[in-house]
Design a protein around this motif. Structure first.
Motif, mmCIF file in Angstrom:
data_model
loop_
_atom_site.group_PDB
_atom_site.id
_atom_site.type_symbol
_atom_site.label_atom_id
_atom_site.label_comp_id
_atom_site.label_asym_id
_atom_site.label_seq_id
_atom_site.Cartn_x
_atom_site.Cartn_y
_atom_site.Cartn_z
ATOM 1 N N ASN A 136 -4.477 -12.413 15.523
ATOM 2 C CA ASN A 136 -3.637 -11.252 15.825
ATOM 3 C C ASN A 136 -3.233 -11.289 17.302
ATOM 4 O O ASN A 136 -3.534 -12.257 18.014
ATOM 5 C CB ASN A 136 -4.320 -9.951 15.418
ATOM 6 C CG ASN A 136 -5.555 -9.656 16.255
ATOM 7 O OD1 ASN A 136 -5.883 -10.377 17.189
ATOM 8 N ND2 ASN A 136 -6.251 -8.593 15.898
ATOM 9 N N PHE A 152 -9.510 -15.811 10.219
ATOM 10 C CA PHE A 152 -8.826 -14.835 11.072
ATOM 11 C C PHE A 152 -9.556 -14.700 12.399
ATOM 12 O O PHE A 152 -10.781 -14.597 12.435
ATOM 13 C CB PHE A 152 -8.795 -13.482 10.344
ATOM 14 C CG PHE A 152 -8.275 -12.351 11.191
ATOM 15 C CD1 PHE A 152 -6.916 -12.243 11.479
ATOM 16 C CD2 PHE A 152 -9.147 -11.392 11.704
ATOM 17 C CE1 PHE A 152 -6.434 -11.207 12.255
ATOM 18 C CE2 PHE A 152 -8.668 -10.348 12.491
ATOM 19 C CZ PHE A 152 -7.311 -10.255 12.769
ATOM 20 N N LYS A 165 -3.402 -8.793 9.859
ATOM 21 C CA LYS A 165 -4.702 -8.769 9.158
ATOM 22 C C LYS A 165 -4.500 -8.740 7.644
ATOM 23 O O LYS A 165 -5.184 -9.447 6.898
ATOM 24 C CB LYS A 165 -5.513 -7.548 9.620
ATOM 25 C CG LYS A 165 -6.940 -7.506 9.081
ATOM 26 C CD LYS A 165 -7.848 -8.374 9.916
ATOM 27 C CE LYS A 165 -8.959 -9.054 9.148
ATOM 28 N NZ LYS A 165 -10.066 -8.256 8.722
ATOM 29 N N ASP A 215 -9.727 -12.281 15.729
ATOM 30 C CA ASP A 215 -9.309 -11.027 16.359
ATOM 31 C C ASP A 215 -9.116 -11.284 17.854
ATOM 32 O O ASP A 215 -9.964 -10.959 18.680
ATOM 33 C CB ASP A 215 -10.371 -9.955 16.101
ATOM 34 C CG ASP A 215 -9.897 -8.568 16.509
ATOM 35 O OD1 ASP A 215 -8.846 -8.473 17.178
ATOM 36 O OD2 ASP A 215 -10.581 -7.586 16.157
ATOM 37 N N ASN A 240 -0.611 -5.842 14.302
ATOM 38 C CA ASN A 240 -1.935 -6.394 13.987
ATOM 39 C C ASN A 240 -2.409 -6.000 12.591
ATOM 40 O O ASN A 240 -3.134 -6.750 11.933
ATOM 41 C CB ASN A 240 -2.954 -5.973 15.051
ATOM 42 C CG ASN A 240 -2.854 -6.849 16.295
ATOM 43 O OD1 ASN A 240 -2.239 -7.918 16.240
ATOM 44 N ND2 ASN A 240 -3.432 -6.411 17.388
#
Lengths: 402, 470
Positions: free
Chosen positions: B252, B393, B383, B395, B379
């Motif tokens: 993200n 993924f 996600k 962050d 974001n």
């Protein structure tokens, strides 16, 4: 004698690796071969270190003992979650000892000794993963100890030594600035302490000893600090600076018992090493202290080292020895700095004394230390990995009494 | 017999002695993933753009280059082709004007003299006043023949640009490695290296362009068709990638308001040490304060000894039309001044006191709110797409937030959000330093390992260079 001591001090630049923290207990090759057990034993003038109480039990009027060990050590490291590996390239270090003792009369024996009970030498590659923590370090301490020992009666001895300690430290670590920046510290210090012991031999087959060696705070003041940093930072970080620091050389209390079964002597010892005194390593700098001073937690804990020694009298000319001990790490798993890689050490020893003529003994010892593999972290710098160490330490000494 | 026993005793230690310590507890593994051929899709962060330019050694230490290198221990083919720039000084875009691009070399730390004659250390161009034609040639000379490339990240792109045919004509960083710049779509580059694993970190510029222009360039809208709206473009881009390669990682986007480009110059940088000047300024703003009072607006401009908030233009002020020229006010705490604000104008040309600082150098409260809202919306979409497609993924927003709030320590290197001294950001205050690329590579590796039960080794951060000081 003074001359000899001076000679030793200058020849053997005492850069030693540790066995448990930065303590080195290679103060007599008879004891080294015997599991480093000495407190419940009568080993002539070298008892000045292990137990001044048993010094007065030496048989002859004069007794001299001189020797050294050759430490070949190596530490392997692997970074957490990585295949990154590093191995230290430690130089051979040579702790030494010299003892002289004179029996004035049946009651009183005096002695003088010089030995190196603390030291550490660790050399990592200048570009290794932990370079911001340490690149290389060498600690050494030489103790000079005059001793007096009283033989109260045939069974009981007490003794005490005054210790004058001279220490030195030099270390280098990288700084996270461009151009291979680093700081190098070089300092010396001295302080005093004492060593007292009690020895009791109720029968010819049985002996006990207790020894206490005081802690000594090795204070370095006005040491040389050299900062190599980019020119842009030199206004902020002066190239030549001074520093002060204090390194505790911890107290030891040793308890031992020895049993004689014919030609075999068996000894047990428990050493209480008061590492708890080593809480924080602090550096204060003469200039720009607000910026440069640092407090580095170490949080050592006291350790207890159990030891076993066996000696076999193989005739008049030869004694064979063996020993075993377990030396647990005094370090905290989360404050484990690669400057002193002290793991849980399992060690065995071998020893041989050859006595070609009356009063002369050539003492050979062999010590091997296996630092047990363990995951460690120095949390303030988030530097973690797995360490393993080994050390091979042959030693040789010569003693003469007459 | 006895001597033989003795011999054993002597020999045994020598045998044991030959054992040196060795720690090798790490077993690399690809887990359920296939790292044979790695392709990286992204913008300047993935391309290795740093210090205000794209340059060779910056590209070499991009976090995806590091990941590709580490993947070779877990089945990677070790062929991670990068469209290298021809020089170490590199080329960056300094400004886009009506007459075209103004180019620059990378920034380095060096000394410069300000309008008051004070010399200070800060980012300066590696080559002052470079020859524009030379840089233009370096930027636009095609390297397509050396392709196809594994790192197809293109500085400056937004999500919608992935589908734009002829992007190479608009963005020279793509044009230089596109086979047919006039027609090719960036998204079609993905398939060319037969990838088995991808990284997809896009969306930053969809909000950063707005932030870095002081709130003038638009934020990409959430809604709208592919090529226009963030939601549709992001999903479509990822689907296009997934048609070629099914395993990968997406990240993200960080909240850009915490990066040094926006946090280094304080809102109250006007330091007054002369009461006479304070009095003159207060006198001068009396009509302004009266006007605001008449219009029942809360804005007041006052001055005192010590630090004072800058006077800034604010186009969002609710002033009635005839007073358009009074849409300025003193900055509030929390409002951000861009690193690019001309310092000499603040120091010597009365910017911030008598002359309001132009909108392009300031993020107002409203603009900051817009950035935060868009970042959150984007974001959420990122996600959702990662989850829906069962991808690893990262962050990155949480990671960079941690850097700027608490700092991250690794192997003795402390990463913070501080400009130059914080180790994380390069000389432009936006992009990552070599050490930060290594740190970010490790975080990507952790997320990949976790998702695919793999064991790619992490990299040693201290093998990478800190910022170069003179």
């Amino acid at each position: 004698m003074k001359k000899i001591t001076f000679f030793l001090v200058t020849v053997f630049i005492a850069t030693n690796i540790m066995a448990g923290g930065y303590q080195v207990r290679l103060q007599g090759n008879k004891q080294t071969g015997f599991g480093l057990v000495g407190t419940p034993m009568v080993f002539g003038s070298s008892s000045q270190f292990y137990n001044p109480g048993s010094l007065s039990f030496m048989k002859k009027k004069w007794d001299f003992d001189l020797g050294a060990s050759f430490i070949m050590s190596s530490v392997a490291f692997q970074m957490s979650e990585s295949n990154y590996q590093a191995e230290s390239d430690n130089p051979v270090s040579t702790p030494f000892y010299f003892y002289g003792a004179f029996k004035i009369n049946k009651l009183i024996t005096i002695g003088l000794s010089a030995y190196t009970p603390y030291g550490s030498s660790m050399v990592w590659n200048d570009n290794w993963a932990g370079k911001l923590l340490i690149q290389n370090i060498s600690l050494s301490a030489i103790y000079i100890q005059p001793t007096i020992s009283f033989n109260i009666n045939d069974k009981f001895g007490i003794g005490a030594g005054f210790v004058y300690a001279i220490g030195g430290v030099s270390m280098r670590k990288a700084l996270n600035y461009s151009g291979d920046s680093y700081v190098e510290l070089d300092g010396k210090g001295n302080n005093i302490g004492y060593n007292i012991g009690i020895f009791w031999r109720p029968t010819e087959e049985l002996s006990f000893g207790v020894d206490y060696r005081s802690a000594i705070k090795m204070s370095v003041t006005d040491g040389d600090a050299t900062f190599k940093v980019p020119q842009a930072l030199q206004g902020l970080i002066p190239e030549n600076n001074t520093f002060s620091a204090e390194l505790p050389l911890p107290a030891n209390m040793d308890f031992g018992a020895a049993f004689v079964f014919g030609k075999v002597t068996l000894a047990l010892e428990l050493d209480w090493v008061m590492w708890g005194a080593y809480d924080t390593l602090s550096f204060e700098f003469g200039e720009q202290g607000d910026l440069l001073n640092s407090d580095n937690p170490r949080l050592y804990k006291d350790t207890f080292i159990p030891r076993l020694g066996i000696q076999y009298d193989a005739g008049k000319l030869i004694q064979i020895r063996g020993g075993f001990y377990y030396d647990p790490t005094p370090t905290d798993a989360n404050y484990f700095s690669p400057e002193t890689v002290s793991l849980n050490n399992i060690s065995y020893t071998l020893g041989l004394s050859i006595m070609p003529v009356e009063g002369l003994s050539i003492d050979i010892s062999w010590l091997q230390i296996f630092g047990q593999k363990a995951d460690k972290d120095y949390s303030p710098d988030n530097f973690s990995g797995t360490y393993e160490s080994t050390a091979i330490i042959p030693g040789v000494g010569i003693s003469y009494s007459f | 017999m006895k001597t033989r026993n003795l011999l054993y005793i002597v020999l045994l230690p020598l045998i044991i002695a030959s054992c040196k310590p060795e720690v090798n507890d790490f077993t690399p593994s690809n887990g359920s993933a296939d790292f044979t051929s790695f392709v990286s899709i992204g913008n300047s962060l993935t391309a290795g753009y740093a210090a205000g330019a794209l340059y060779k050694s910056g590209q070499e230490v991009s976090f995806v280059s590091i990941i590709a290198q580490q993947m070779t221990y877990a089945g990677g083919n070790g062929q991670f082709k990068i469209p290298f720039m021809p020089t170490e000084d590199g080329v960056g875009i300094d400004a886009i004007t009506e007459n075209g691009l103004i180019l620059r070399t990378k920034l380095v730390l060096g000394y410069s003299k300000d309008c008051l004659g004070n010399v200070s250390l800060g980012p300066v161009p590696a080559v002052p006043n470079p020859d524009q034609a030379t840089l233009y040639t370096e930027l636009t000379t095609s390297v397509a023949a050396e392709g196809p490339f594994n790192n197809i990240a293109v500085p400056g792109i937004k999500v919608g640009h992935l589908f734009a045919p002829g992007l190479g004509m608009l963005n020279p960083f793509y044009g230089r490695f596109a086979e047919n710049p006039a027609t090719d779509r960036l998204i079609d580059e993905v398939a060319k290296v037969n990838p088995t694993f991808f990284s997809f970190w896009v969306g930053n510029n969809d909000v950063l362009d707005y932030a870095a222009s002081g709130g003038i360039a638009p934020i990409t809208p959430v809604e709208g068709g592919v090529g226009t709206g963030f939601k549709a473009s992001y999903a479509a881009a990822l689907q296009t990638v997934l048609q070629v390669v099914s395993q990968g990682i997406v990240a993200n986007i960080p909240d850009v308001t915490s990066i040094p480009f926006f946090t280094t110059v304080p809102y109250n940088a006007i330091v007054l040490d002369d009461q006479a000047v304070v009095d003159v300024l207060n006198q001068a703003y009396t009509p302004y304060n009266q006007l605001m009072e008449v219009n029942k607006l809360p804005y007041r401009i006052t001055w005192q000894l010590g630090p004072n908030p800058m006077v800034i233009w604010d186009k969002d002020m609710p002033l009635p039309d005839p007073f358009e020229q009074y849409k300025f006010r003193q900055a509030k705490e929390g409002e951000l001044v861009l690193l690019t604000v001309p310092q000499d104008s603040l120091k010597c040309a009365r910017w911030g006191t008598e002359k309001p600082v132009p909108d392009m150098y300031v993020l107002t409260e409203t603009e900051i709110e817009n950035i935060k809202t868009a970042t959150k919306q984007f974001n959420k979409i990122i996600k959702e797409n990662a989850n829906a497609n069962d991808l690893a993924f990262l962050d990155a927003n949480a990671l960079l937030n941690k850097v700027s709030t608490q700092g991250i320590m690794q192997n003795g290197v402390l990463f913070t959000g501080a400009f130059v001294t914080g180790n994380f950001y390069s000389e432009d205050g936006i992009h990552m330093s070599p050490q930060a690329n290594a740190l970010v590579a490790n975080f990507f590796i952790q997320a990949i390992n976790k998702k695919y039960n793999a064991n790619i080794p992490e990299v040693n951060i201290t093998d990478f260079s800190p910022l170069i000081l003179p």
